[in-house]
Write a protein that holds these residues in place. Sequence first.
Motif, PDB file in Angstrom:
ATOM      1  N   LEU A 280       0.832  -1.210   0.000  1.00 14.79           N
ATOM      2  CA  LEU A 280       0.000   0.000   0.000  1.00 14.79           C
ATOM      3  C   LEU A 280       0.863   1.256   0.000  1.00 14.79           C
ATOM      4  O   LEU A 280       0.578   2.231  -0.698  1.00 14.79           O
ATOM      5  CB  LEU A 280      -0.930   0.003   1.217  1.00 14.79           C
ATOM      6  CG  LEU A 280      -2.043  -1.037   1.144  1.00 14.79           C
ATOM      7  CD1 LEU A 280      -2.867  -1.021   2.430  1.00 14.79           C
ATOM      8  CD2 LEU A 280      -2.936  -0.788  -0.078  1.00 14.79           C
ATOM      9  N   GLN A 281       1.953   1.232   0.755  1.00 12.64           N
ATOM     10  CA  GLN A 281       2.870   2.381   0.765  1.00 12.64           C
ATOM     11  C   GLN A 281       3.603   2.495  -0.574  1.00 12.64           C
ATOM     12  O   GLN A 281       3.775   3.591  -1.110  1.00 12.64           O
ATOM     13  CB  GLN A 281       3.910   2.223   1.888  1.00 12.64           C
ATOM     14  CG  GLN A 281       3.311   2.305   3.286  1.00 12.64           C
ATOM     15  CD  GLN A 281       4.310   1.817   4.316  1.00 12.64           C
ATOM     16  OE1 GLN A 281       4.635   0.638   4.398  1.00 12.64           O
ATOM     17  NE2 GLN A 281       4.812   2.743   5.116  1.00 12.64           N
ATOM     18  N   LEU A 282       3.971   1.356  -1.100  1.00 15.23           N
ATOM     19  CA  LEU A 282       4.713   1.339  -2.366  1.00 15.23           C
ATOM     20  C   LEU A 282       3.872   1.931  -3.499  1.00 15.23           C
ATOM     21  O   LEU A 282       4.344   2.729  -4.311  1.00 15.23           O
ATOM     22  CB  LEU A 282       5.076  -0.125  -2.688  1.00 15.23           C
ATOM     23  CG  LEU A 282       6.022  -0.363  -3.844  1.00 15.23           C
ATOM     24  CD1 LEU A 282       7.403   0.218  -3.516  1.00 15.23           C
ATOM     25  CD2 LEU A 282       6.154  -1.862  -4.109  1.00 15.23           C
ATOM     26  N   GLU A 283       2.593   1.561  -3.490  1.00 22.64           N
ATOM     27  CA  GLU A 283       1.668   1.992  -4.541  1.00 22.64           C
ATOM     28  C   GLU A 283       1.517   3.518  -4.576  1.00 22.64           C
ATOM     29  O   GLU A 283       1.234   4.092  -5.622  1.00 22.64           O
ATOM     30  CB  GLU A 283       0.312   1.341  -4.240  1.00 22.64           C
ATOM     31  CG  GLU A 283      -0.572   1.196  -5.425  1.00 22.64           C
ATOM     32  CD  GLU A 283      -1.867   0.524  -4.990  1.00 22.64           C
ATOM     33  OE1 GLU A 283      -2.583   0.056  -5.870  1.00 22.64           O
ATOM     34  OE2 GLU A 283      -2.174   0.481  -3.770  1.00 22.64           O
ATOM     35  N   LYS A 284       1.726   4.134  -3.420  1.00 30.03           N
ATOM     36  CA  LYS A 284       1.553   5.597  -3.358  1.00 30.03           C
ATOM     37  C   LYS A 284       2.829   6.342  -3.753  1.00 30.03           C
ATOM     38  O   LYS A 284       2.847   7.566  -3.818  1.00 30.03           O
ATOM     39  CB  LYS A 284       1.175   6.001  -1.925  1.00 30.03           C
ATOM     40  CG  LYS A 284      -0.233   5.585  -1.564  1.00 30.03           C
ATOM     41  CD  LYS A 284      -0.540   6.023  -0.145  1.00 30.03           C
ATOM     42  CE  LYS A 284      -1.827   5.384   0.322  1.00 30.03           C
ATOM     43  NZ  LYS A 284      -1.794   5.049   1.732  1.00 30.03           N
ATOM     44  N   SER A 285       3.901   5.612  -3.963  1.00 29.63           N
ATOM     45  CA  SER A 285       5.186   6.292  -4.221  1.00 29.63           C
ATOM     46  C   SER A 285       5.239   6.851  -5.648  1.00 29.63           C
ATOM     47  O   SER A 285       4.572   6.353  -6.564  1.00 29.63           O
ATOM     48  CB  SER A 285       6.348   5.323  -4.004  1.00 29.63           C
ATOM     49  OG  SER A 285       6.334   4.340  -5.017  1.00 29.63           O
ATOM     50  N   ASP A 286       6.052   7.898  -5.834  1.00 27.32           N
ATOM     51  CA  ASP A 286       6.224   8.491  -7.165  1.00 27.32           C
ATOM     52  C   ASP A 286       6.805   7.471  -8.134  1.00 27.32           C
ATOM     53  O   ASP A 286       6.426   7.420  -9.300  1.00 27.32           O
ATOM     54  CB  ASP A 286       7.183   9.697  -7.088  1.00 27.32           C
ATOM     55  CG  ASP A 286       6.519  10.864  -6.382  1.00 27.32           C
ATOM     56  OD1 ASP A 286       5.281  10.815  -6.215  1.00 27.32           O
ATOM     57  OD2 ASP A 286       7.236  11.798  -5.984  1.00 27.32           O
ATOM     58  N   ALA A 287       7.749   6.669  -7.628  1.00 32.13           N
ATOM     59  CA  ALA A 287       8.407   5.693  -8.507  1.00 32.13           C
ATOM     60  C   ALA A 287       7.375   4.721  -9.081  1.00 32.13           C
ATOM     61  O   ALA A 287       7.427   4.358 -10.267  1.00 32.13           O
ATOM     62  CB  ALA A 287       9.472   4.938  -7.725  1.00 32.13           C
ATOM     63  N   PHE A 288       6.403   4.310  -8.252  1.00 37.05           N
ATOM     64  CA  PHE A 288       5.376   3.377  -8.720  1.00 37.05           C
ATOM     65  C   PHE A 288       4.504   4.049  -9.778  1.00 37.05           C
ATOM     66  O   PHE A 288       4.188   3.467 -10.814  1.00 37.05           O
ATOM     67  CB  PHE A 288       4.536   2.907  -7.527  1.00 37.05           C
ATOM     68  CG  PHE A 288       3.552   1.839  -7.891  1.00 37.05           C
ATOM     69  CD1 PHE A 288       3.905   0.492  -7.838  1.00 37.05           C
ATOM     70  CD2 PHE A 288       2.265   2.170  -8.310  1.00 37.05           C
ATOM     71  CE1 PHE A 288       2.999  -0.499  -8.195  1.00 37.05           C
ATOM     72  CE2 PHE A 288       1.356   1.186  -8.663  1.00 37.05           C
ATOM     73  CZ  PHE A 288       1.722  -0.155  -8.600  1.00 37.05           C
TER      74      PHE A 288
END
Length: 360
Positions: A280-288
């Motif tokens: 869930l945190q990863l999905e919100k990242s700019d890189a994702f």
Amino acid sequence: MIQKELFDLGSSPITTLLMQWYGEHKRELPWRETCDPYHIWISEVILQQTRIAQGIGYYHRFTKRFPDLQTLAAAREEEVLKVWQGLGYYSRARNLHQAAREMVTRHNGHLPETYAELLALKGVGQYTAAAVASIAFHQPYAVVDGNVYRILTRLFAIEQAIDTPAGKRMVAEIAQSLLPAGNPGEYNQAIMDFGALICTPSQPRCGDCVLRESCLAYGTGNVASFPVKERKSKIRNRYFHYFHILHGNHTYLQKRDASGIWKNLYEFPLIETGEAVDFLQLEKSDAFRQLFSALPGLHISHALTLRHQLTHQLIHTCFYRVTIPEDTLFNPPAHLLATSHEALHDYPVARLTHKYLETI
Ligand code: SF4
């Protein structure tokens, strides 16, 4: 303080006992059946950071595909990396390849016979130069590696830390003084086998040890205290998130650049985070967002979690499987390379990715 007479030899009882032990217990290994310096060099490089059981298969595979210096020198780097795949520490393969080219141009396509010339080759350090010089060319150079540090610091109860210049010098001098003039290669192989089979890092087999009576650490009940190290190396934790994308018949890879770990090897699109994060945190990242740019109909599942240890790094890895509907237009970032699912296995990849590929 070590008494010089304990190791001032050539005809040392330690050397004699070690050689006798080796005569009875030496391991049957494929590179011990050849006198070919090229094969001996390949085996020594493979064994630098690899267990023997794993190294044997790679030795056969590598020497079958590249049976001599000329074949290795003429190969493309990607081919060499592909044959090396799964063995780790890929700089070894790249250096072998470059050194082979160097020997073709500078040494008439042969391994040089002197320690100094061997040492000057790409990727050849003191250990490998001593091993090849002694085993292939019978030159009097003692090998010094983790086995030798362990055995000699225990035998002579050396309290000098082995990660200091003084400790290194002391062990190297003792190792050299134990070397028999007549058969340095055999002696070097003997001490390596002895370290692997008897004087092991944990739970050494002191009860079966032919050197027990000369061993100062054993005599004082202090075996576990040696070798002494001054510093513990710091491990860097890294967090990798790989995306195995399935888009119709396509998947995507990226090539690592020529700096850092796994130079020029391929891998799935990667997001590295500074700490452990959940999806869930990863999905919100700019890189994702940059990677998937709010694609509709994306289906992402967690495929595999792996922890991968390198010398100074621990890589915490999650592999995700990402399905993009075939009729969705996907504009991948420019650095990604589209390939088919079948061709995925043709690219040289690091051991970590290789482990994942074995599961699909
Ligand atoms: S007695 Fe034990 S510690 Fe000493 S050399 Fe033998 S195996 Fe190693």
